[in-house]
Write a protein that holds these residues in place. Structure first.
Motif, PDB file in Angstrom:
ATOM      1  N   LEU A   1       0.676  -1.045  -0.026  1.00  0.00           N
ATOM      2  CA  LEU A   1       0.011   0.008   0.036  1.00  0.00           C
ATOM      3  C   LEU A   1       0.832   1.262   0.162  1.00  0.00           C
ATOM      4  O   LEU A   1       0.739   2.182  -0.787  1.00  0.00           O
ATOM      5  CB  LEU A   1      -0.836   0.108   1.173  1.00  0.00           C
ATOM      6  N   GLY A   2       1.787   1.474   0.639  1.00  0.00           N
ATOM      7  CA  GLY A   2       2.688   2.476   0.887  1.00  0.00           C
ATOM      8  C   GLY A   2       3.279   2.703  -0.427  1.00  0.00           C
ATOM      9  O   GLY A   2       3.551   3.963  -0.823  1.00  0.00           O
ATOM     10  N   THR A   3       4.092   1.519  -0.949  1.00  0.00           N
ATOM     11  CA  THR A   3       4.872   1.671  -2.095  1.00  0.00           C
ATOM     12  C   THR A   3       3.735   2.102  -3.194  1.00  0.00           C
ATOM     13  O   THR A   3       4.156   2.832  -4.520  1.00  0.00           O
ATOM     14  CB  THR A   3       5.295   0.146  -2.548  1.00  0.00           C
ATOM     15  N   LEU A   4       2.664   1.430  -3.291  1.00  0.00           N
ATOM     16  CA  LEU A   4       1.747   1.729  -4.299  1.00  0.00           C
ATOM     17  C   LEU A   4       1.334   3.449  -4.149  1.00  0.00           C
ATOM     18  O   LEU A   4       1.287   3.985  -5.411  1.00  0.00           O
ATOM     19  CB  LEU A   4       0.475   1.081  -4.073  1.00  0.00           C
ATOM     20  N   GLN A   5       1.130   4.025  -2.950  1.00  0.00           N
ATOM     21  CA  GLN A   5       0.652   5.537  -3.007  1.00  0.00           C
ATOM     22  C   GLN A   5       1.947   6.185  -3.304  1.00  0.00           C
ATOM     23  O   GLN A   5       1.719   7.241  -4.052  1.00  0.00           O
ATOM     24  CB  GLN A   5       0.473   5.689  -1.281  1.00  0.00           C
ATOM     25  N   GLN A   6       3.115   5.858  -3.246  1.00  0.00           N
ATOM     26  CA  GLN A   6       4.257   6.489  -3.675  1.00  0.00           C
ATOM     27  C   GLN A   6       4.347   6.589  -5.104  1.00  0.00           C
ATOM     28  O   GLN A   6       4.499   7.516  -5.770  1.00  0.00           O
ATOM     29  CB  GLN A   6       5.720   5.903  -2.997  1.00  0.00           C
ATOM     30  N   ALA A   7       4.240   5.404  -5.702  1.00  0.00           N
ATOM     31  CA  ALA A   7       4.115   5.352  -7.174  1.00  0.00           C
ATOM     32  C   ALA A   7       3.159   6.363  -8.028  1.00  0.00           C
ATOM     33  O   ALA A   7       3.372   6.990  -8.944  1.00  0.00           O
ATOM     34  CB  ALA A   7       4.215   3.957  -7.518  1.00  0.00           C
ATOM     35  N   VAL A   8       1.994   6.317  -7.319  1.00  0.00           N
ATOM     36  CA  VAL A   8       0.844   6.947  -7.939  1.00  0.00           C
ATOM     37  C   VAL A   8       1.185   8.302  -7.793  1.00  0.00           C
ATOM     38  O   VAL A   8       0.819   9.007  -8.786  1.00  0.00           O
ATOM     39  CB  VAL A   8      -0.565   6.397  -7.297  1.00  0.00           C
ATOM     40  N   ALA A   9       1.533   8.787  -6.688  1.00  0.00           N
ATOM     41  CA  ALA A   9       1.765  10.048  -6.418  1.00  0.00           C
ATOM     42  C   ALA A   9       3.117  10.845  -7.421  1.00  0.00           C
ATOM     43  O   ALA A   9       2.890  11.932  -7.867  1.00  0.00           O
ATOM     44  CB  ALA A   9       2.404  10.348  -4.942  1.00  0.00           C
ATOM     45  N   GLU A  10       4.128   9.893  -7.385  1.00  0.00           N
ATOM     46  CA  GLU A  10       4.910  10.350  -8.553  1.00  0.00           C
ATOM     47  C   GLU A  10       4.446  10.361  -9.917  1.00  0.00           C
ATOM     48  O   GLU A  10       4.832  11.372 -10.512  1.00  0.00           O
ATOM     49  CB  GLU A  10       6.268   9.276  -8.414  1.00  0.00           C
ATOM     50  N   SER A  11       3.698   9.396 -10.183  1.00  0.00           N
ATOM     51  CA  SER A  11       2.963   9.731 -11.534  1.00  0.00           C
ATOM     52  C   SER A  11       2.182  10.863 -11.636  1.00  0.00           C
ATOM     53  O   SER A  11       2.236  11.451 -12.633  1.00  0.00           O
ATOM     54  CB  SER A  11       1.955   8.287 -11.889  1.00  0.00           C
ATOM     55  N   ALA A  12       1.307  11.206 -10.581  1.00  0.00           N
ATOM     56  CA  ALA A  12       0.506  12.350 -10.683  1.00  0.00           C
ATOM     57  C   ALA A  12       1.480  13.790 -10.660  1.00  0.00           C
ATOM     58  O   ALA A  12       1.220  14.756 -11.448  1.00  0.00           O
ATOM     59  CB  ALA A  12      -0.211  12.383  -9.447  1.00  0.00           C
ATOM     60  N   ARG A  13       2.598  13.646 -10.141  1.00  0.00           N
ATOM     61  CA  ARG A  13       3.586  14.946 -10.284  1.00  0.00           C
ATOM     62  C   ARG A  13       4.020  15.035 -11.670  1.00  0.00           C
ATOM     63  O   ARG A  13       4.403  15.951 -12.245  1.00  0.00           O
ATOM     64  CB  ARG A  13       4.736  14.847  -9.377  1.00  0.00           C
ATOM     65  N   LYS A  14       4.474  13.889 -12.274  1.00  0.00           N
ATOM     66  CA  LYS A  14       4.821  13.702 -13.663  1.00  0.00           C
ATOM     67  C   LYS A  14       4.068  14.260 -14.627  1.00  0.00           C
ATOM     68  O   LYS A  14       4.268  15.036 -15.598  1.00  0.00           O
ATOM     69  CB  LYS A  14       5.558  12.233 -14.095  1.00  0.00           C
ATOM     70  N   GLN A  15       2.705  13.891 -14.337  1.00  0.00           N
ATOM     71  CA  GLN A  15       1.660  14.437 -15.414  1.00  0.00           C
ATOM     72  C   GLN A  15       1.650  15.732 -14.928  1.00  0.00           C
ATOM     73  O   GLN A  15       1.489  16.663 -15.957  1.00  0.00           O
ATOM     74  CB  GLN A  15       0.353  13.532 -14.999  1.00  0.00           C
ATOM     75  N   ALA A  16       1.398  16.513 -13.779  1.00  0.00           N
ATOM     76  CA  ALA A  16       1.426  17.878 -13.489  1.00  0.00           C
ATOM     77  C   ALA A  16       2.298  18.496 -14.257  1.00  0.00           C
ATOM     78  O   ALA A  16       2.445  19.797 -14.984  1.00  0.00           O
ATOM     79  CB  ALA A  16       1.314  18.055 -12.154  1.00  0.00           C
ATOM     80  N   GLY A  17       3.948  17.960 -14.274  1.00  0.00           N
ATOM     81  CA  GLY A  17       4.908  18.656 -14.760  1.00  0.00           C
ATOM     82  C   GLY A  17       4.766  18.741 -16.525  1.00  0.00           C
ATOM     83  O   GLY A  17       5.065  19.757 -17.057  1.00  0.00           O
ATOM     84  N   ILE A  18       3.901  17.743 -17.007  1.00  0.00           N
ATOM     85  CA  ILE A  18       3.775  17.812 -18.464  1.00  0.00           C
ATOM     86  C   ILE A  18       2.726  18.689 -18.599  1.00  0.00           C
ATOM     87  O   ILE A  18       3.081  19.329 -19.727  1.00  0.00           O
ATOM     88  CB  ILE A  18       3.228  16.418 -18.948  1.00  0.00           C
ATOM     89  N   VAL A  19       1.756  18.887 -18.090  1.00  0.00           N
ATOM     90  CA  VAL A  19       0.702  19.848 -18.294  1.00  0.00           C
ATOM     91  C   VAL A  19       1.060  21.147 -18.128  1.00  0.00           C
ATOM     92  O   VAL A  19       0.844  22.099 -18.986  1.00  0.00           O
ATOM     93  CB  VAL A  19      -0.591  19.412 -17.494  1.00  0.00           C
ATOM     94  N   GLU A  20       1.890  21.372 -17.259  1.00  0.00           N
ATOM     95  CA  GLU A  20       2.509  22.772 -17.099  1.00  0.00           C
ATOM     96  C   GLU A  20       3.541  23.261 -18.004  1.00  0.00           C
ATOM     97  O   GLU A  20       3.633  24.386 -18.458  1.00  0.00           O
ATOM     98  CB  GLU A  20       3.380  23.022 -15.631  1.00  0.00           C
TER      99      GLU A  20
END
Length: 187
Positions: free
Chosen positions: A82-101
């Motif tokens: 669960l902890g590792t899953l949350q970290q991976a999903v969070a990193e994915s969201a940050r990468k997506q935000a970076g692309i949108v910006e």
């Protein structure tokens, strides 16, 4: 009348400039969508026993366990996953935000919003999250060299087993008809 006309022309030119700006922003939309579709974030638990790969939109692409993960108690393994899953999903969201910006301009402050939200969820600060983004090394994927199934992916799609060929005819010359599962009527 000339002053009113000049004012209307100026307003029309401002409107056209805004439309051109919008067109410029949307011209890279296809490229942005392609980049987002290719987003992949990998996180590994602190004890390196669980690795999760997340894709765009928080999708889970892969989960891998080591032998050490299989020796953990169910509760400890669940917590690590669960902890590792949350970290991976969070990193994915940050990468997506970076692309949108990158494509829409950082006037949206989307990355700041994502980091603020994640900091609240993880009980940390946006600065710590930003620092962790900068220090993440890129690791090549490891190939599995043995038949040790503990290192293989949980979500990997494997080829379905080959189906046996149906019998060629219902008439068995040896008289072993009970082994034939097909009757002439079934064909």
């Amino acid at each position: 009348m000339s002053a009113e006309f000049d004012q209307l022309v100026a307003q029309f030119e401002q409107f056209q400039a805004k439309l051109q700006h919008v067109d410029e922003q949307f011209s890279g939309l296809d490229q942005m969508q392609a980049e987002i579709a290719g987003v992949e974030a990998t996180a590994t638990s602190a004890d390196r026993s669980v690795t999760v790969v997340a894709g765009p939109g928080g999708s889970v692409k892969d989960i891998r366990f080591t032998e050490a993960a299989l020796r953990q108690s169910p509760q400890a393994l669940s917590s690590a996953v669960l902890g590792t899953l949350q970290q991976a999903v969070a990193e994915s969201a940050r990468k997506q935000a970076g692309i949108v910006e990158e494509h829409a301009g950082d006037g949206m402050h989307l990355m700041d919003q994502v980091l603020d939200t994640q900091a609240q969820l993880f009980g940390t600060t946006p600065e710590e999250l930003r620092a962790s983004m900068e220090e993440q090394p890129k690791r090549p994927a490891r190939a599995v060299e043995t038949e040790d199934y503990s290192e293989q992916a949980v979500l990997r799609r494997e080829e379905p087993p080959a189906r046996p060929a149906p019998p060629s005819s219902g008439n068995d010359p040896s008289g072993n008809r009970f082994l034939n599962l097909y009757d002439e009527e079934d064909r």
